[in-house]
Design a protein around this motif. Structure first.
Motif, PDB file in Angstrom:
ATOM      1  N   SER A  28      -3.368   8.520   8.066  1.00  0.00           N
ATOM      2  CA  SER A  28      -2.551   7.063   8.406  1.00  0.00           C
ATOM      3  C   SER A  28      -1.665   6.879   7.268  1.00  0.00           C
ATOM      4  O   SER A  28      -0.543   6.131   7.709  1.00  0.00           O
ATOM      5  N   LEU A  29      -2.073   7.360   6.116  1.00  0.00           N
ATOM      6  CA  LEU A  29      -0.957   6.943   5.081  1.00  0.00           C
ATOM      7  C   LEU A  29       0.147   7.942   4.864  1.00  0.00           C
ATOM      8  O   LEU A  29       0.850   7.666   3.858  1.00  0.00           O
ATOM      9  N   GLY A  30      -0.169   9.029   5.622  1.00  0.00           N
ATOM     10  CA  GLY A  30       0.987   9.704   5.599  1.00  0.00           C
ATOM     11  C   GLY A  30       0.907  11.107   4.830  1.00  0.00           C
ATOM     12  O   GLY A  30       1.733  11.826   4.771  1.00  0.00           O
ATOM     13  N   VAL A  75       0.770  -1.247   0.006  1.00  0.00           N
ATOM     14  CA  VAL A  75      -0.086  -0.035  -0.024  1.00  0.00           C
ATOM     15  C   VAL A  75       1.075   1.186  -0.028  1.00  0.00           C
ATOM     16  O   VAL A  75       1.462   1.347   0.902  1.00  0.00           O
ATOM     17  N   PRO A  76       0.775   2.060  -1.087  1.00  0.00           N
ATOM     18  CA  PRO A  76       1.801   3.073  -1.024  1.00  0.00           C
ATOM     19  C   PRO A  76       1.560   4.332   0.004  1.00  0.00           C
ATOM     20  O   PRO A  76       0.220   4.553   0.139  1.00  0.00           O
ATOM     21  N   GLN A  77       2.551   4.902   0.395  1.00  0.00           N
ATOM     22  CA  GLN A  77       2.500   5.834   1.557  1.00  0.00           C
ATOM     23  C   GLN A  77       2.437   7.276   1.039  1.00  0.00           C
ATOM     24  O   GLN A  77       3.134   7.494   0.116  1.00  0.00           O
ATOM     25  N   GLY A  78       2.088   8.322   1.742  1.00  0.00           N
ATOM     26  CA  GLY A  78       2.290   9.683   1.288  1.00  0.00           C
ATOM     27  C   GLY A  78       3.484  10.147   1.889  1.00  0.00           C
ATOM     28  O   GLY A  78       4.043   9.498   2.940  1.00  0.00           O
ATOM     29  N   HIS A  79       3.882  11.426   1.541  1.00  0.00           N
ATOM     30  CA  HIS A  79       4.942  11.995   2.000  1.00  0.00           C
ATOM     31  C   HIS A  79       4.765  13.422   2.457  1.00  0.00           C
ATOM     32  O   HIS A  79       5.515  14.557   2.016  1.00  0.00           O
ATOM     33  N   GLY A  80       3.513  13.588   3.037  1.00  0.00           N
ATOM     34  CA  GLY A  80       3.253  14.791   3.638  1.00  0.00           C
ATOM     35  C   GLY A  80       2.500  15.773   2.722  1.00  0.00           C
ATOM     36  O   GLY A  80       2.229  16.856   2.864  1.00  0.00           O
ATOM     37  N   THR A  83      -4.865   7.478  -5.123  1.00  0.00           N
ATOM     38  CA  THR A  83      -4.337   8.799  -4.487  1.00  0.00           C
ATOM     39  C   THR A  83      -3.047   8.834  -5.129  1.00  0.00           C
ATOM     40  O   THR A  83      -2.525   9.874  -5.406  1.00  0.00           O
ATOM     41  N   ASN A  84      -2.265   7.660  -4.883  1.00  0.00           N
ATOM     42  CA  ASN A  84      -0.860   7.643  -5.294  1.00  0.00           C
ATOM     43  C   ASN A  84      -0.457   8.069  -6.571  1.00  0.00           C
ATOM     44  O   ASN A  84       0.279   8.687  -6.968  1.00  0.00           O
ATOM     45  N   ARG A  85      -1.526   7.269  -7.321  1.00  0.00           N
ATOM     46  CA  ARG A  85      -1.438   7.409  -8.930  1.00  0.00           C
ATOM     47  C   ARG A  85      -1.392   8.703  -9.331  1.00  0.00           C
ATOM     48  O   ARG A  85      -0.919   9.148 -10.193  1.00  0.00           O
ATOM     49  N   THR A  86      -2.557   9.240  -8.660  1.00  0.00           N
ATOM     50  CA  THR A  86      -3.050  10.607  -9.091  1.00  0.00           C
ATOM     51  C   THR A  86      -2.053  11.683  -8.962  1.00  0.00           C
ATOM     52  O   THR A  86      -1.659  12.665  -9.624  1.00  0.00           O
ATOM     53  N   LEU A  87      -1.540  11.546  -7.631  1.00  0.00           N
ATOM     54  CA  LEU A  87      -0.532  12.540  -7.125  1.00  0.00           C
ATOM     55  C   LEU A  87       0.928  12.442  -8.087  1.00  0.00           C
ATOM     56  O   LEU A  87       1.592  13.527  -8.354  1.00  0.00           O
ATOM     57  N   ASN A  88       1.042  11.216  -8.618  1.00  0.00           N
ATOM     58  CA  ASN A  88       2.279  10.960  -9.471  1.00  0.00           C
ATOM     59  C   ASN A  88       1.853  11.285 -10.957  1.00  0.00           C
ATOM     60  O   ASN A  88       2.986  11.086 -11.885  1.00  0.00           O
ATOM     61  N   VAL A 142      -9.460   0.537   1.625  1.00  0.00           N
ATOM     62  CA  VAL A 142      -8.338   1.521   2.059  1.00  0.00           C
ATOM     63  C   VAL A 142      -7.263   1.269   0.860  1.00  0.00           C
ATOM     64  O   VAL A 142      -6.729   2.235   0.399  1.00  0.00           O
ATOM     65  N   ASP A 143      -6.956  -0.063   0.495  1.00  0.00           N
ATOM     66  CA  ASP A 143      -6.024  -0.223  -0.623  1.00  0.00           C
ATOM     67  C   ASP A 143      -6.452   0.630  -1.804  1.00  0.00           C
ATOM     68  O   ASP A 143      -5.491   1.064  -2.708  1.00  0.00           O
ATOM     69  N   THR A 144      -7.707   0.513  -2.341  1.00  0.00           N
ATOM     70  CA  THR A 144      -7.963   1.298  -3.453  1.00  0.00           C
ATOM     71  C   THR A 144      -7.856   2.656  -3.394  1.00  0.00           C
ATOM     72  O   THR A 144      -7.447   3.585  -4.265  1.00  0.00           O
TER      73      THR A 144
END
Length: 636
Positions: free
Chosen positions: A533-535, A506-511, A624-629, A617-619
């Motif tokens: 919780s994902l950062g 599960v990809p985590q955020g970086h703030g 979210t991670n894919r969209t940010l990147n 949660v994983d979805t």
């Protein structure tokens, strides 16, 4: 037209006598049914053998729902010589489905505690109001005996009388003096009764309880006051009238509160509820040192919630041709999961087994399918097998691979060459006559007693197989049993996907800063908790207007996640306004409704992707991670 039944007069406006000899095109001149609909059906029958569709009509008693099927009529040389139009009024079924959905919502939302136990008395279900009335969470209560609420103020004979009543099949009514988790005593007016199966055997106990502490306190105060007034013999009539008025007012308030909760529950978005349940359950799984039993219970809640979502989707979109949510599935895994669930409904005197050929455990039976529909198909077949062998027997699932070449004779007529996953479902029951066999896939055809079956189970199985571009046939002998032969197109996609999935986390955020705009408070809070919780740093807004204000005030917001449908300003309008401020805006939409717009239109509106409720949660983490990147303007 050679023959017409009375329902045709409802639909087309002609009597049976008037319709005889007319063409379908002539019948459509009254415009009760659009002519182009039947023309489309004719094309599909010529191409595929039959055509199914559903339509509605407004009658004097309201809107009626009709399920229609157009089939070809063939001569001895298999030449198409005519068409048969079957129309079934399914209004009552649609009304029943709506009633079931309302009742499910009532149980979850009513302002009363509802508890179900097993025969030992251990809690296996409690509705959300249980937490309000006791202070215990549902997860804390599951698999516990209701004696965790025992205050000690009622002796053993009280509980013995209760158990003697319900274990003999009767209903018990009374008032408990219980203790909340925080030690506070409270009174509960309860009705406890046994739940019986079709054979009259007790399988569970259920309790419906209402907190009447306020009422008991009033009654206690009234009694004390009456005693004092009897001693002093003064102002007795005035005080009694006041107490009676107070009591009636409390009862009215309790009743109004219950009605208010009921109305809110019926109106509430059921998909939002399921999303909240799934998210909080998955958050609970992240807690350290969870007991295996609790982990299993939470995973079951998540699994069943997802199935509930599938059921709601089927109820809402029953007449749509795009219900399937296809993905690569291992049919063996689906069958094994279904068998685990069937253990609760299949009697112990029926032996259920799964055999795969070859026996190599690494062999996979991959199909492109909708998991909810496939499980429904298996459940219907298992239920049919159960009813066919009331005195016990066997239910066997067998899986294998079949490849049909152009030179082979297909096992089922018109089945094209290719690779297939072959499933057989066999029972050792009473079997069927040839006459019955010829009708088993027809809607509403049943050999069961009145109120014992709708005649839709096997018709639904047939429809699910055909929706997956599969083929189905049946083999049966009286007193010997029945075997259903099902062929689904084989796929090899899952093996590659599984490897990727196993290697990923599960990809985590970086703030990164995210603005979450959602009008449902519980879902908004759950989403915020998950993202944090994902950062991620999370700002929230309850509608588009508030979200617009926050975006203008805050700086460096990396992503906006917005519900499509909200009061005051929806997600699409919000993103439109935000793009005026920041043309490079990154945005996701979340929705619990069937979208009328396709991906290109949503992308044009400024969204990079969509998350359908209910989601896990994983979805949420992956999207979210894919969209940010992702690059701005690129649909993910």
């Amino acid at each position: 037209m050679l023959l017409s039944l009375p329902i045709a007069e409802q639909v087309f406006g002609y009597t049976a006598k008037e319709v005889t000899g007319k063409t379908v095109q002539e019948m459509h001149t009254k415009e009760r049914v659009a002519p182009e609909r039947f023309e489309k059906a004719v094309k599909n029958v010529r191409a595929h053998g039959e055509h199914r569709y559903m339509f509605t009509q407004e009658h004097e008693d309201g809107i009626h729902y009709f399920d229609s099927r157009v089939s070809g009529i063939y001569d001895a040389e298999c030449e198409l010589v005519g068409f048969a139009l079957f129309i079934h009024d399914v209004t009552k079924r649609k009304q029943a489905e709506a009633e079931i959905a309302r009742l499910a919502t009532v149980i979850e939302q009513v302002a009363a505690t509802i508890v179900i136990t097993n025969l030992k008395g251990d809690i296996i279900y409690a509705n959300p109001y249980f937490e309000t009335s006791t202070g215990y969470t549902i997860t804390e209560a599951l698999n516990q005996n209701p004696r965790i609420l025992k205050s000690g103020d009622q002796d053993d004979s009280f509980y013995k009388e209760l158990w003697d009543t319900i274990t003999t099949g009767n209903t018990w009514k009374g008032v408990f003096i219980n203790k909340k988790k925080n030690g506070e005593l409270y009174h509960e007016e309860a009705t406890i009764f046994p739940i019986k199966n079709a054979a009259g055997e007790i399988i569970n106990y259920a309790a419906v309880k209402q907190d009447v502490t306020a009422r008991v306190q009033i009654e206690s105060e009234r009694d004390a006051t009456l005693k004092a007034l009897q001693e002093s013999n003064s102002r007795l009539g005035e005080t009694l009238a006041k107490l009676k008025e107070t009591q009636e007012q409390m009862i009215r308030q309790e009743r109004l509160a219950a009605v208010g909760q009921l109305s809110a529950g019926i109106a509430h978005d059921f998909r939002n509820l399921l999303t909240t349940i799934i998210l909080y359950s998955q958050m609970s799984l992240l807690a350290p040192n969870l007991p295996p039993t609790l982990t299993y219970n939470i995973e079951t809640i998540i699994s069943e919630s997802k199935k509930a979502a599938d059921l709601i989707q089927q109820i809402l979109d029953f007449s749509s041709s795009s219900l399937l949510q296809v993905q690569a599935l291992n049919l063996q895994t689906i069958i094994q999961n279904t068998m685990n669930i069937l253990q609760r409904t299949i009697p112990e005197n029926i032996q259920v087994s799964l055999k795969t050929m070859p026996k190599d455990q690494s062999s996979e039976f991959i199909v492109q399918a909708d998991s909810g529909r496939i499980q429904q198909m298996l459940t219907n077949l298992a239920t049919n097998a159960r009813d066919a062998q009331p005195h016990g027997g066997e239910l066997r699932f067998e899986l294998s691979h079949v490849e049909i070449t152009p030179n082979d004779t297909p096992p089922i007529k018109n089945m094209p060459p290719g690779k297939w996953v072959y499933l057989t479902v066999t029972d050792t029951g009473v079997g069927m006559s040839e006459k019955v066999r010829n009708h088993i896939f027809e809607p509403f055809f049943t050999t069961k007693e009145v109120n014992k079956g709708t005649g839709l189970g096997l018709a639904q199985v047939y429809g699910i197989v055909r929706l997956h571009e599969g083929y189905i046939d049946v083999e049966t002998k009286l007193a010997k049993g029945t075997t259903f032969h099902i062929y689904l197109p084989a796929s090899d996609e899952l093996r590659e996907n599984n490897n990727t999935k196993e290697a990923s986390t599960v990809p985590q955020g970086h703030g990164e800063k995210i603005l979450l705009v959602e009008d449902d408070e519980n879902l908004r809070e759950a989403g915020q908790s998950i993202l944090e919780s994902l950062g991620y740093r999370v700002l929230t807004a309850r509608n588009g207007q508030q979200g617009l204000i926050i975006y203008k005030t805050e700086k460096n917001i990396d992503l906006v996640i917005a519900d499509i449908v909200m009061p005051k300003m929806g997600g699409e309008e919000l993103v439109h306004e935000l793009r005026k401020i920041n043309p490079n805006l990154k945005a996701l939409c979340i929705t619990g409704y069937a979208l009328e717009k396709n991906a290109d239109e949503l992308q044009e509106a400024g969204f990079l992707g969509v998350i359908h409720k209910p989601f896990a949660v994983d979805t949420l983490a992956q999207v979210t991670n894919r969209t940010l990147n992702a690059n701005v303007g690129r649909w993910i």
